[in-house]
Enzyme design. Structure first.
Site, PDB file in Angstrom:
ATOM      1  N   SER A   1      34.544 -44.343 -44.823  1.00 33.09           N
ATOM      2  CA  SER A   1      35.442 -45.249 -45.527  1.00 33.09           C
ATOM      3  C   SER A   1      36.082 -44.484 -46.683  1.00 33.09           C
ATOM      4  CB  SER A   1      34.674 -46.455 -46.060  1.00 33.09           C
ATOM      5  OG  SER A   1      33.783 -46.046 -47.100  1.00 33.09           O
TER       6      SER A   1
ATOM      7  N   GLY B   1      30.447 -54.733 -41.224  1.00 30.18           N
ATOM      8  CA  GLY B   1      30.634 -54.276 -39.850  1.00 30.18           C
ATOM      9  C   GLY B   1      32.039 -53.840 -39.488  1.00 30.18           C
ATOM     10  N   ALA B   2      32.987 -53.922 -40.428  1.00 31.86           N
ATOM     11  CA  ALA B   2      34.373 -53.555 -40.096  1.00 31.86           C
ATOM     12  C   ALA B   2      34.468 -52.091 -39.680  1.00 31.86           C
ATOM     13  CB  ALA B   2      35.281 -53.836 -41.288  1.00 31.86           C
ATOM     14  N   GLY B   3      33.841 -51.206 -40.468  1.00 30.49           N
ATOM     15  CA  GLY B   3      33.881 -49.788 -40.133  1.00 30.49           C
ATOM     16  C   GLY B   3      33.150 -49.471 -38.841  1.00 30.49           C
ATOM     17  N   ASP B   4      32.063 -50.202 -38.578  1.00 33.41           N
ATOM     18  CA  ASP B   4      31.317 -50.003 -37.340  1.00 33.41           C
ATOM     19  C   ASP B   4      32.158 -50.407 -36.126  1.00 33.41           C
ATOM     20  OD1 ASP B   4      29.147 -49.385 -39.047  1.00 33.41           O
ATOM     21  OD2 ASP B   4      28.571 -51.500 -39.116  1.00 33.41           O
TER      22      ASP B   4
ATOM     23  N   ASN C   1      41.414 -49.751 -35.468  1.00 35.07           N
ATOM     24  CA  ASN C   1      41.933 -50.651 -36.513  1.00 35.07           C
ATOM     25  C   ASN C   1      41.954 -52.095 -36.036  1.00 35.07           C
ATOM     26  OD1 ASN C   1      42.320 -48.583 -38.330  1.00 35.07           O
ATOM     27  ND2 ASN C   1      44.520 -48.400 -37.976  1.00 35.07           N
TER      28      ASN C   1
END
Length: 299
Positions: A188, A238-241, A265
């Site tokens: 991130s 969990g967005a990055g995962d 994305n």
């Protein structure tokens, strides 16, 4: 070493290594939800929605509370890794909410002997609670052609009193010497501050996610910015995962790196619009491909 315990007849495309967790989401001091957590759960959710063949090595304790599509290794004398995520209602100009993450308990680390005795096209080191050791990383690099690493698996440290998640510099993590063997390192924007991007990009491909601004992919001789998808953020967990799951799924399905990042994305944006794991269906990949083509034509 143990034999492949997940999908023994699979094509051995992707190996995911990281523990399932219990997540408690606490907003403004009030428990909002208790959910299945861990990068492995969000990545598995993406792969299952897109029918990506994969194997998973994950450890949980005797108290593991969820039904999952890939059976974890149950450690009888341990509790499942538990995180408390404290965040407030305030959202800054980048659409981020202040969050304090605390590790309340942790399960055993994943050992090299826990990995299957097989070769894989892609490997993923996605630990969240310190469960991916240097030795396990070395084994992943031995048995996988291309390895994707979430930097949180390398630089997270935990306060000895209350378990608050902190970070150490990548050079001090004990993993830095392995970077030339890693295919992609994802971080991130906040985590990227703990490494020298200009230095690391000479050793491996670096992908930096930046919330509503999308992401940027760096390699030795160039870089590209990949635009975001608009979303209404409900829970940033969990967005990055999910981004990483979508990114790898795109590459598995033959997309170029920028197009795979665009797919990442999309899944990151879908995830922050839900509390816990979102539900995906198999039609999303085709819709995502159409969106990729539309955006390429616009460019």
């Amino acid at each position: 070493m143990v034999r492949d315990r997940n999908q023994p007849n699979s094509t051995h495309r992707v190996l995911v290594s990281g523990n399932y967790c219990h997540d408690v989401l606490i907003k403004d001091g009030v428990v909002l939800a208790e959910t299945l957590g861990g990068a492995a759960s969000f990545i598995s959710n993406v792969f299952d929605g897109l029918s990506v063949p994969y194997n998973l090595v994950s450890k949980v304790g005797f108290d593991f509370a969820y039904s999952v599509p890939r059976d974890p290794i149950v450690v009888p004398n341990c509790k499942t890794t538990l995180f408390h995520a404290h965040f407030d209602s305030g959202v800054d100009g980048d659409g981020r909410q202040d969050r304090v993450l605390k590790r309340v308990s942790s399960c055993d680390p994943i050992k090299p002997s826990d990995l299957p005795e097989s070769r894989f096209d892609f490997g993923m080191a996605v630990g969240v609670g310190g469960e991916v050791t240097v030795e396990t990383m070395e084994m992943l690099l031995e048995i996988c052609n291309t390895v994707f690493v979430d930097i949180q698996a390398l630089i997270r440290a935990f306060d000895g009193v209350d378990g608050t998640v902190k970070h150490v510099a990548l050079k001090e993590s004990g993993f830095f010497h392995l970077l030339p063997r890693i295919g992609f390192l994802k971080a991130s924007a906040e985590e990227a501050l703990f490494m020298e991007v200009e230095e690391v990009r000479k050793l491996c491909c670096v992908v930096v996610t930046n919330g509503r601004r999308g992401c940027r992919v760096y390699w030795r001789d160039g870089e590209v910015e990949v635009g975001p998808f608009p979303t209404n953020q409900v829970d940033p967990t969990g967005a990055g995962d999910s981004f990483l799951g979508g990114f790898v799924a795109g590459l598995v399905n033959g997309l170029t790196v920028p197009d795979a990042a665009l797919l990442g994305n999309l899944f990151g944006s879908l995830t922050v619009g839900h509390i816990g794991l979102p539900k995906f269906d198999f039609r999303l990949l085709q819709r995502a491909r159409e969106e990729v083509q539309r955006r390429k034509m616009q460019c």
